[in-house]
Scaffold this motif. Structure first.
Motif, PDB file in Angstrom:
ATOM      1  N   UNK A   3      49.679 -31.931 -14.795  1.00 40.15           N
ATOM      2  CA  UNK A   3      49.784 -30.896 -13.788  1.00 40.15           C
ATOM      3  C   UNK A   3      48.615 -29.949 -13.717  1.00 40.15           C
ATOM      4  N   UNK A   4      47.430 -30.353 -14.164  1.00 37.54           N
ATOM      5  CA  UNK A   4      46.242 -29.508 -14.090  1.00 37.54           C
ATOM      6  C   UNK A   4      45.956 -29.174 -12.630  1.00 37.54           C
ATOM      7  N   UNK A   5      45.728 -27.873 -12.351  1.00 40.35           N
ATOM      8  CA  UNK A   5      45.391 -27.489 -10.987  1.00 40.35           C
ATOM      9  C   UNK A   5      44.429 -26.311 -10.983  1.00 40.35           C
ATOM     10  N   UNK A  91      45.581 -23.806 -13.874  1.00 42.66           N
ATOM     11  CA  UNK A  91      46.929 -23.900 -14.431  1.00 42.66           C
ATOM     12  C   UNK A  91      47.094 -25.284 -15.046  1.00 42.66           C
ATOM     13  N   UNK A  92      47.934 -25.371 -16.063  1.00 40.62           N
ATOM     14  CA  UNK A  92      48.279 -26.659 -16.636  1.00 40.62           C
ATOM     15  C   UNK A  92      47.304 -27.201 -17.665  1.00 40.62           C
ATOM     16  N   UNK A  93      46.383 -26.387 -18.169  1.00 43.92           N
ATOM     17  CA  UNK A  93      45.427 -26.836 -19.189  1.00 43.92           C
ATOM     18  C   UNK A  93      46.103 -26.764 -20.556  1.00 43.92           C
ATOM     19  N   UNK A  94      45.956 -27.820 -21.347  1.00 45.50           N
ATOM     20  CA  UNK A  94      46.603 -27.818 -22.662  1.00 45.50           C
ATOM     21  C   UNK A  94      45.997 -26.716 -23.534  1.00 45.50           C
ATOM     22  N   UNK A  95      46.845 -26.046 -24.273  1.00 44.52           N
ATOM     23  CA  UNK A  95      46.413 -24.915 -25.083  1.00 44.52           C
ATOM     24  C   UNK A  95      45.659 -25.363 -26.333  1.00 44.52           C
ATOM     25  N   UNK A  96      46.029 -26.463 -26.899  1.00 46.30           N
ATOM     26  CA  UNK A  96      45.331 -26.919 -28.100  1.00 46.30           C
ATOM     27  C   UNK A  96      44.095 -27.711 -27.679  1.00 46.30           C
ATOM     28  N   UNK A 123      42.236 -40.709 -23.629  1.00 53.49           N
ATOM     29  CA  UNK A 123      42.061 -41.759 -22.617  1.00 53.49           C
ATOM     30  C   UNK A 123      43.374 -42.034 -21.890  1.00 53.49           C
ATOM     31  N   UNK A 124      44.202 -41.005 -21.773  1.00 52.02           N
ATOM     32  CA  UNK A 124      45.508 -41.136 -21.129  1.00 52.02           C
ATOM     33  C   UNK A 124      45.558 -40.358 -19.808  1.00 52.02           C
ATOM     34  N   UNK A 125      44.405 -40.217 -19.159  1.00 51.17           N
ATOM     35  CA  UNK A 125      44.288 -39.450 -17.916  1.00 51.17           C
ATOM     36  C   UNK A 125      44.537 -37.960 -18.104  1.00 51.17           C
ATOM     37  N   UNK A 126      44.308 -37.435 -19.320  1.00 53.02           N
ATOM     38  CA  UNK A 126      44.483 -35.997 -19.530  1.00 53.02           C
ATOM     39  C   UNK A 126      43.146 -35.293 -19.746  1.00 53.02           C
ATOM     40  N   UNK A 127      42.039 -36.021 -19.659  1.00 51.28           N
ATOM     41  CA  UNK A 127      40.713 -35.406 -19.780  1.00 51.28           C
ATOM     42  C   UNK A 127      40.223 -34.987 -18.406  1.00 51.28           C
ATOM     43  N   UNK A 128      39.255 -34.070 -18.375  1.00 51.41           N
ATOM     44  CA  UNK A 128      38.681 -33.605 -17.115  1.00 51.41           C
ATOM     45  C   UNK A 128      37.218 -33.299 -17.326  1.00 51.41           C
ATOM     46  N   UNK A 129      36.498 -33.129 -16.236  1.00 53.31           N
ATOM     47  CA  UNK A 129      35.066 -32.874 -16.295  1.00 53.31           C
ATOM     48  C   UNK A 129      34.728 -31.729 -15.365  1.00 53.31           C
ATOM     49  N   UNK A 130      33.817 -30.856 -15.806  1.00 52.33           N
ATOM     50  CA  UNK A 130      33.271 -29.816 -14.942  1.00 52.33           C
ATOM     51  C   UNK A 130      31.766 -29.999 -14.899  1.00 52.33           C
ATOM     52  N   UNK A 131      31.166 -29.603 -13.801  1.00 49.87           N
ATOM     53  CA  UNK A 131      29.719 -29.647 -13.666  1.00 49.87           C
ATOM     54  C   UNK A 131      29.267 -28.433 -12.882  1.00 49.87           C
ATOM     55  N   UNK A 164      41.494 -33.493 -12.090  1.00 52.75           N
ATOM     56  CA  UNK A 164      42.422 -34.609 -12.179  1.00 52.75           C
ATOM     57  C   UNK A 164      42.196 -35.252 -13.533  1.00 52.75           C
ATOM     58  N   UNK A 165      43.182 -35.910 -14.027  1.00 50.80           N
ATOM     59  CA  UNK A 165      43.020 -36.575 -15.306  1.00 50.80           C
ATOM     60  C   UNK A 165      42.041 -37.727 -15.233  1.00 50.80           C
ATOM     61  N   UNK A 166      41.237 -37.864 -16.270  1.00 50.59           N
ATOM     62  CA  UNK A 166      40.254 -38.946 -16.365  1.00 50.59           C
ATOM     63  C   UNK A 166      40.492 -39.755 -17.621  1.00 50.59           C
ATOM     64  N   UNK A 167      40.185 -41.029 -17.549  1.00 50.54           N
ATOM     65  CA  UNK A 167      40.109 -41.874 -18.742  1.00 50.54           C
ATOM     66  C   UNK A 167      38.679 -41.953 -19.237  1.00 50.54           C
ATOM     67  N   UNK A 168      37.726 -41.879 -18.293  1.00 49.35           N
ATOM     68  CA  UNK A 168      36.318 -42.014 -18.652  1.00 49.35           C
ATOM     69  C   UNK A 168      35.477 -41.325 -17.595  1.00 49.35           C
ATOM     70  N   UNK A 169      34.221 -41.104 -17.916  1.00 47.85           N
ATOM     71  CA  UNK A 169      33.263 -40.534 -16.970  1.00 47.85           C
ATOM     72  C   UNK A 169      32.046 -41.417 -16.980  1.00 47.85           C
ATOM     73  N   UNK A 170      31.734 -42.019 -15.839  1.00 48.41           N
ATOM     74  CA  UNK A 170      30.583 -42.902 -15.726  1.00 48.41           C
ATOM     75  C   UNK A 170      29.364 -42.128 -15.253  1.00 48.41           C
ATOM     76  N   UNK A 171      28.212 -42.683 -15.524  1.00 45.11           N
ATOM     77  CA  UNK A 171      26.943 -42.130 -15.085  1.00 45.11           C
ATOM     78  C   UNK A 171      26.989 -41.848 -13.588  1.00 45.11           C
ATOM     79  N   UNK A 172      26.747 -40.593 -13.173  1.00 44.32           N
ATOM     80  CA  UNK A 172      26.819 -40.202 -11.770  1.00 44.32           C
ATOM     81  C   UNK A 172      25.675 -39.259 -11.458  1.00 44.32           C
ATOM     82  N   UNK A 173      25.013 -39.445 -10.341  1.00 42.70           N
ATOM     83  CA  UNK A 173      23.897 -38.586  -9.945  1.00 42.70           C
ATOM     84  C   UNK A 173      24.291 -37.696  -8.778  1.00 42.70           C
ATOM     85  N   UNK A 174      23.610 -36.555  -8.693  1.00 44.18           N
ATOM     86  CA  UNK A 174      23.794 -35.635  -7.567  1.00 44.18           C
ATOM     87  C   UNK A 174      22.419 -35.183  -7.114  1.00 44.18           C
TER      88      UNK A 174
END
Length: 186
Positions: A3-5, A91-96, A123-131, A164-174
């Motif tokens: 429920x990360x938002x 909201x919805x970020x795990x505390x630990x 790797x259960x779709x509970x990871x996230x990425x910020x940039x 959103x939950x991620x299992x992995x983050x692949x090489x991405x350019x901007x």
């Protein structure tokens, strides 16, 4: 991170910023950037922030920190040495261990930035990425990072996340407009 938002974000060309509307228990992410010093800005003291990553040693340095709101009137404080600051509310970020595995990467004066692959701790779709990216002058332009949503592009900073939950983050350019510095963490 079920429920990360994303809630809201704000930035300032200063060493402090007003934290947007939030509630007790919300996750508050802070970023402090220095364009003028070779040392990283401080995490604001006296405000219950936890430092996740702090990097210096080059002209554009940064510090990433966070806290969970204890009430609905949290303060940012002062990030000594910062020229720009940003806060984002979730909201919805795990505390630990809300970041799990973190990496901090950057580039100065580039027109394309590569957000490199990262191995997620979970790797259960509970990871996230910020940039985020910032520029020393003018307004930044930042093409969409595939798989993210741009949350803020104001002043001299732009900020995006997967939220959103991620299992992995692949090489991405901007693509970046102007002389730009970018950094990311997960």
């Amino acid at each position: 991170m079920s429920g990360l938002s994303y809630v809201n974000a704000a930035q300032a060309l200063s060493n402090t910023v007003s934290i947007p509307t939030h509630e007790q228990g919300d996750f508050i992410l802070g970023i402090a950037i220095s364009n003028t010093a070779f040392s990283a800005p401080s995490t604001p003291s006296g405000q219950n922030w936890s430092t996740e990553i702090s990097t210096g040693g080059f002209l554009n340095s940064g510090t990433l920190f966070y806290k969970f709101a204890q009430n609905d009137s949290e303060s940012f404080g002062t990030a000594t040495g910062a020229d720009q600051v940003l806060v984002a509310i979730y909201k919805g970020v795990r505390r630990s261990d809300p970041f799990g595995t973190s990496s901090f990467d950057g580039a100065v004066g580039v027109s394309t930035y590569n957000f490199g692959s990262m191995t997620m701790e979970e790797t259960d779709n509970s990871s996230w990425m910020i940039g985020w990216g910032y520029t020393e002058a003018g307004s930044p332009t930042f093409s969409a990072i595939s798989g993210t949503t741009q949350r803020l592009a104001s002043g001299r900073i732009t900020f995006a996340d997967t939220a959103l939950g991620l299992n992995s983050w692949s090489n991405t350019s901007a693509s970046l407009g102007g002389s730009f510095t970018t950094q990311n963490a997960n």
